[in-house]
Design an enzyme around this catalytic site. Structure first.
Site, PDB file in Angstrom:
ATOM      1  N   GLY A 705       0.821  -1.201   0.000  1.00 32.45           N
ATOM      2  CA  GLY A 705       0.000   0.000   0.000  1.00 32.45           C
ATOM      3  C   GLY A 705       0.854   1.250   0.000  1.00 32.45           C
ATOM      4  N   GLY A 707       0.514   5.774   0.228  1.00 33.05           N
ATOM      5  CA  GLY A 707      -0.278   6.982   0.370  1.00 33.05           C
ATOM      6  C   GLY A 707       0.604   8.206   0.333  1.00 33.05           C
ATOM      7  CG  PHE A 709       1.167  11.958   5.303  1.00 31.89           C
ATOM      8  CD1 PHE A 709       1.628  12.962   4.472  1.00 31.89           C
ATOM      9  CD2 PHE A 709       0.126  12.246   6.172  1.00 31.89           C
ATOM     10  CE1 PHE A 709       1.077  14.237   4.520  1.00 31.89           C
ATOM     11  CE2 PHE A 709      -0.435  13.503   6.228  1.00 31.89           C
ATOM     12  CZ  PHE A 709       0.045  14.512   5.390  1.00 31.89           C
ATOM     13  CB  SER A 711       5.408   3.135   1.185  1.00 27.39           C
ATOM     14  OG  SER A 711       5.386   4.121   0.174  1.00 27.39           O
ATOM     15  CE  LYS A 727       0.883   5.170   8.117  1.00 24.58           C
ATOM     16  NZ  LYS A 727      -0.348   5.527   8.862  1.00 24.58           N
ATOM     17  CG  ASP A 829      -8.141   9.769   6.001  1.00 20.19           C
ATOM     18  OD1 ASP A 829      -9.071  10.029   5.197  1.00 20.19           O
ATOM     19  OD2 ASP A 829      -7.006   9.428   5.638  1.00 20.19           O
TER      20      ASP A 829
END
Length: 999
Positions: A705, A707, A709, A711, A727, A829
């Site tokens: 994944g 994003g 901010f 990975s 992350k 979010d």
């Protein structure tokens, strides 16, 4: 019934369209002005149905406007099923040539304008399926040419105006599903042209007027749920053209005429359930050859059932239950023999009829279309015929509370479509057929309170849809097969109590993570209570009483935080009473009596109320509440010596800890680096090198994944451990460092089974000397909810129950964040890509990088950039409003609608005038099948509805789906005060889930 009505009006409108041509020239200012006034009071037009209503077109060319050939005046307004909202302008009364007003299936509200009474040419008034309130205008009597009044499914109150009785051309009155009271005006009997009268589901009260016998052309008479009393006037039986005769759920008394079907030969729909009718059921029903539904249950009918069903070839549903037809004669059930020609029969309900004798083998000659067979609470005895296996279409089989004996026939394994099987409270003996495991669609199996013996078939492990299994109160004698405990589908009840089961509980019991109730009491089970039982984290009821368990209660049971009843009595358990029992806040009753517990009885939590627990029969206990009458615990000398030493050790450890902290902070300041938050200190330390190796150098094949901010990579920290999710923050991107700090602050104070579990964090430098920050999470093998909803490889694999469980998991998490943390936490979010699924499809909310803590100063200097993701962020955030828990509820509402429709809020079909909220809102309450994801409920599609429309289960499931859509719509309202409270969301989803599981 509504489908038939809407089809009729659709056909009628098409007829008008083809027989009246709109004028292309000419103009009538009165009509033009009236139409503009109508448009001005429509507040929502999601399909832009009125976009043509402007100066670019003559009003006769406007969408939905039909004008006459000669006079160029408006003769019909055809705007049904357009999702319109607003009220009807009183200027409608100026459309003096209007013949048809078709506004059904919209969201119009307010009162019906009295100006409708000025439309003397009006023939068709169709305003059903809206939200009108107030009363029916009495001056509708001015519409002297009216033929059809359709006001069904609104919120109308007051009485049916007697003035309607003056409308001599009236043929249809459709008032069902309102709140009308005041009885039924006898004056309506003057309407001799009447064909359909439907006032179903109104609390009208009073009796049925005898004058209705004047309606010689009547084909439908529906007054169910109308609070009616008295008798059915004999004149009604003279309406020889009657097709639908529905008077269900009233307080009607009296008997039916013996020649019922000679008098009403065209009957297709006879519904008289839930009244107080007496006498015998007329044998002449045998002559109603067109009958499709016979529903007379819950009355006081008595007398032998003498109906010959051999001529009822079109019958689909027979419901005769809760009457008295049985008199102990050998041929009580002989009528079953006459049903072999009922080839369309789908439902046969004979519950509580006092039938006695044998169930004839001819039961196997019933239709292979039969889906439901209910014969519970009778006095049938003897063997269950093996011919039952011929009913291959059966989905529901209920034979409870009879006196059946002998073995359960092996042929039951042929019922491949069977979903619910209730054979409990009989006298079945012998083993449970091993072949029962072939019934892979079973959701509920009740075999309790019989005389079954032998083993529990391990083949039950093949029933992967099983929600509830009750085998209690039998003579089963075997070990518990581990295959049974590996059924992750078991979510309601597993009851094996009151048998002769032996051996230990297999460790696989921990796989029942979603099970609510587990009862293994009153068997001969032995050994220690397995620690794996703590994996049953959803249990609310657990009973192990009356067995031979020994040893201590495993501390892992503290994971069962939702348990409300715990019974461990009558075993050989020892040790101290577990302290964690005091901390289980939902625990309402615990029974530890008749064991060998020792030491002091706790006095907090459940132990603070003497009526909420029992410790009787444990001779070595002391202390506790005064009401227990136990001896006071003695303080031993050894304890006195140990305590000061223990205190000194703690003090020394504390001083050492403080010194180390001081040295660490001082060293960090000397290096010119900021000190790490206490968040990092509570997790094990891990280096950049370890994470580099764990993810194979942060390789692309391990990337799961990405994003703005961060990975996320899959990795393995140790060879003997499972996967973790790493992350890695994109510190070069503005806001990433703050996101890391925010997420660390969030994880410092929150723990919940539906939140993603953090394992550790890393704040270091990489091999090039660049700052490196990462968070390490528990790996979720089933990926994100977004993937399941929108990835082509995964689509169509989420069932309705799985979707509801996931939504409930997310609601639990939000309820925890909003209402059960020291400071309320706003996630900010919430979206499908941030909801991750574990092995058991349990949802975990992750990504707390945008989180806001309410009531603290933690976020005072946070960025003013809009938080959240486009489509999921609430509209008030775009206007600069503060982040609130209500914003999370909005995001959750959008999530609900996405899960149920399969459409993202950024789908191409949405634009400025249509979003996901409006898309769903306009379908309520009756058109949700038009938007629902086809993969949820295939049997709710149109082709299946035509086959199952009269089955109660299909209607109930559709109602549950509609209720979920309503929750999503309510949560995603534009105005924050109008949104649901997350607690109410949790209760609502739980109720829907329970309803579906009980269908």
């Amino acid at each position: 019934m509504n489908f038939r009505i809407e089809f009729f009006f659709s056909t009628l409108v098409m007829f008008l369209l083809t027989t009246t041509i709109s004028a292309s020239t000419g103009r009538n200012e009165t009509d033009h002005w009236a139409l503009l006034q109508l448009k001005s009071m429509i507040t929502l037009d999601p399909y832009e149905s009125l976009s043509s209503w402007n100066a670019s077109f003559h009003f006769c060319d406007w969408s939905g406007v039909i004008c006459g050939k000669r006079h160029r005046r408006v003769i019909a307004l055809n705007m049904f099923s357009q999702g319109l909202q607003g009220s009807i302008s009183p200027y409608v009364g100026n459309l003096s040539f209007l013949r048809g007003l078709f506004l059904w299936n919209n969201s119009f509200h307010g009162t019906l304008p009295h100006e409708l009474g000025r439309l003397s040419r009006l023939r068709y008034l169709q305003l059903g399926s809206n939200k009108f309130n107030g009363v029916i205008p009495t001056n509708l009597s001015g519409c002297s040419n009216i033929e059809i009044i359709g006001l069904y499914e609104n919120n109308l109150v007051g009485s049916i105006p007697k003035e309607i009785g003056f409308l001599s051309k009236l043929t249809f009155i459709l008032l069902q599903y309102n709140n009308l009271t005041g009885g039924i005006p006898a004056f309506l009997g003057n309407l001799t042209s009447m064909k359909v009268f439907n006032a179903f589901y109104n609390p009208l009260g009073g009796s049925i007027p005898d004058t209705f016998g004047n309606w010689k052309n009547l084909t439908e008479f529906s007054l169910g749920y109308s609070n009616l009393n008295g008798t059915i006037p004999h004149s009604i039986y003279n309406l020889s053209l009657l097709i639908t005769f529905s008077l269900a759920e009233n307080q009607l008394v009296g008997s039916l005429p013996s020649t019922l079907c000679e008098m009403l030969p065209h009957l297709e729909y006879l519904q008289l359930r839930n009244n107080q009718l007496t006498g015998s059921l007329p044998p002449s029903i045998s002559n109603c050859s067109k009958l499709g539904l016979l529903e007379v249950n819950n009355n006081n009918f008595i007398g032998k059932l003498r109906i010959d069903f051999s001529q009822l070839n079109d019958i689909q549903s027979i419901t005769l239950g809760d009457n008295v037809y049985g008199f102990g004669e050998a041929d009580d059930m002989k009528f079953i023999d006459t049903m072999k020609n009922c080839s369309r029969l789908e439902r046969l309900d004979l519950r509580n009829c006092k039938f006695q004798g044998l169930l004839p083998a001819s039961i196997g000659n019933l239709s292979d279309q039969l889906r439901l067979l209910v014969i519970l609470r009778n006095n049938l005895y003897g063997n269950l015929p093996s011919s039952i296996g011929n009913l291959v279409g059966l989905e529901v089989l209920v034979l409870s509370n009879n006196h059946f004996t002998g073995k359960i026939p092996y042929t039951i394994s042929k019922l491949k479509n069977l979903q619910i099987a209730y054979l409990d409270r009989n006298q079945f003996s012998g083993p449970i057929p091993d072949a029962i495991g072939n019934l892979s669609l079973l959701t509920k199996l009740w075999l309790h309170s019989n005389r079954l013996d032998g083993h529990i078939p391990s083949s039950l492990g093949n029933c992967n849809n099983l929600l509830e299994l009750k085998l209690d109160d039998n003579k089963l004698s075997s070990q518990i097969p581990k295959q049974l405990l590996q059924l992750s589908s078991l979510t309601i009840t597993l009851d094996l109590s009151k048998n002769n089961l032996f051996g230990s509980i297999p460790i696989e019991v921990g796989d029942l993570k979603m099970l609510t109730s587990l009862d293994l009491s009153d068997n001969n089970l032995s050994g220690s209570i397995p620690s794996s039982l703590g994996g049953c984290i959803s249990l609310s009821f657990l009973s192990l009483k009356g067995n031979l368990f020994n040893g201590m209660v495993p501390p892992s049971l503290s994971s069962m935080r939702g348990v409300s009843t715990l019974d461990l009595s009558h075993n050989n358990l020892s040790g101290r009473i577990p302290q964690f029992l005091q901390r289980l806040i939902l625990l309402e009753y615990v029974n530890l009596s008749f064991n060998d517990f020792e030491g002091e009885v706790p006095m907090t939590g459940v132990f603070a109320n003497a009526s909420a627990f029992s410790v009787f029969g444990n001779s070595r206990l002391c202390g506790g509440l005064v009401e227990l009458g136990l001896l006071k615990c003695k303080e031993t000398r050894k304890d006195k010596k140990r305590f000061p030493l223990f205190a000194i050790v703690i003090l020394i450890a504390f001083i050492v800890f403080m010194v180390l902290c001081f040295v660490y902070v001082w060293c960090m300041k000397r290096k010119g680096q900021p000190s790490q938050s206490s968040t990092d200190e509570q997790f094990m330390k891990i280096s950049y090198t370890q994470l580099f190796k764990a993810t194979n150098g942060f390789s692309e094949e391990n990337l799961i994944g990405k994003g703005g901010f961060s990975s996320v990579y899959k990795g393995i920290l140790k060879h003997d451990d499972g996967y973790v999710a790493v992350k890695v923050m994109h510190l070069q991107n503005r806001g990433a460092h703050k996101s890391f700090i925010t997420e660390c602050e969030a994880w410092q104070s929150i723990r919940h089974r539906n939140l993603l579990k953090i394992m550790t964090s890393c704040s270091s430098v990489d091999f090039q000397g660049n700052d490196f920050k990462a968070l390490v999470y528990e790996f979720m093998p089933n990926g994100s909810l977004h993937d399941w909803l929108h990835s082509p490889a995964s689509k169509s694999r989420l069932t309705l129950l799985q979707r509801i469980h996931i939504l409930l998991d997310v609601a639990f998490a939000l309820d925890y964040l909003h209402n059960h943390c020291i400071s309320s936490i706003v996630h900010c979010d919430l979206k499908p890509s941030n909801i991750l699924l574990d092995d058991d499809m349990v949802a975990h909310v992750g990504d707390f990088g945008l989180t806001r803590f309410l009531g603290t100063h933690a976020n005072e200097n946070s960025t003013t950039v809009i938080r959240g993701t486009i489509g999921y962020a609430p509209p008030e955030y775009g206007l600069g409003s503060e982040m609130t828990t209500s914003g999370d509820v909005y995001s959750f509402g959008i999530l609900v609608l996405e899960v149920m429709t399969g459409k993202m809020p950024t789908d191409n079909i949405f634009g400025e005038d249509l979003n996901l909220h409006k898309f769903a809102y306009t379908t309520l309450p009756d058109s949700i099948t038009n938007i629902i994801d086809d993969d949820i409920l295939p049997f709710l599609q149109e082709d299946a509805i035509s086959k199952q429309g009269k089955l109660e289960n299909a209607n109930n499931i559709e109602h549950c789906v509609a209720s979920i859509i309503k929750i999503g719509v309510s949560c995603s309202a534009d105005s924050p005060p109008q949104r649901m409270n997350i607690k109410n969301v949790v209760h609502g989803l739980q109720h829907i889930l329970e309803t579906l599981q009980n269908i």
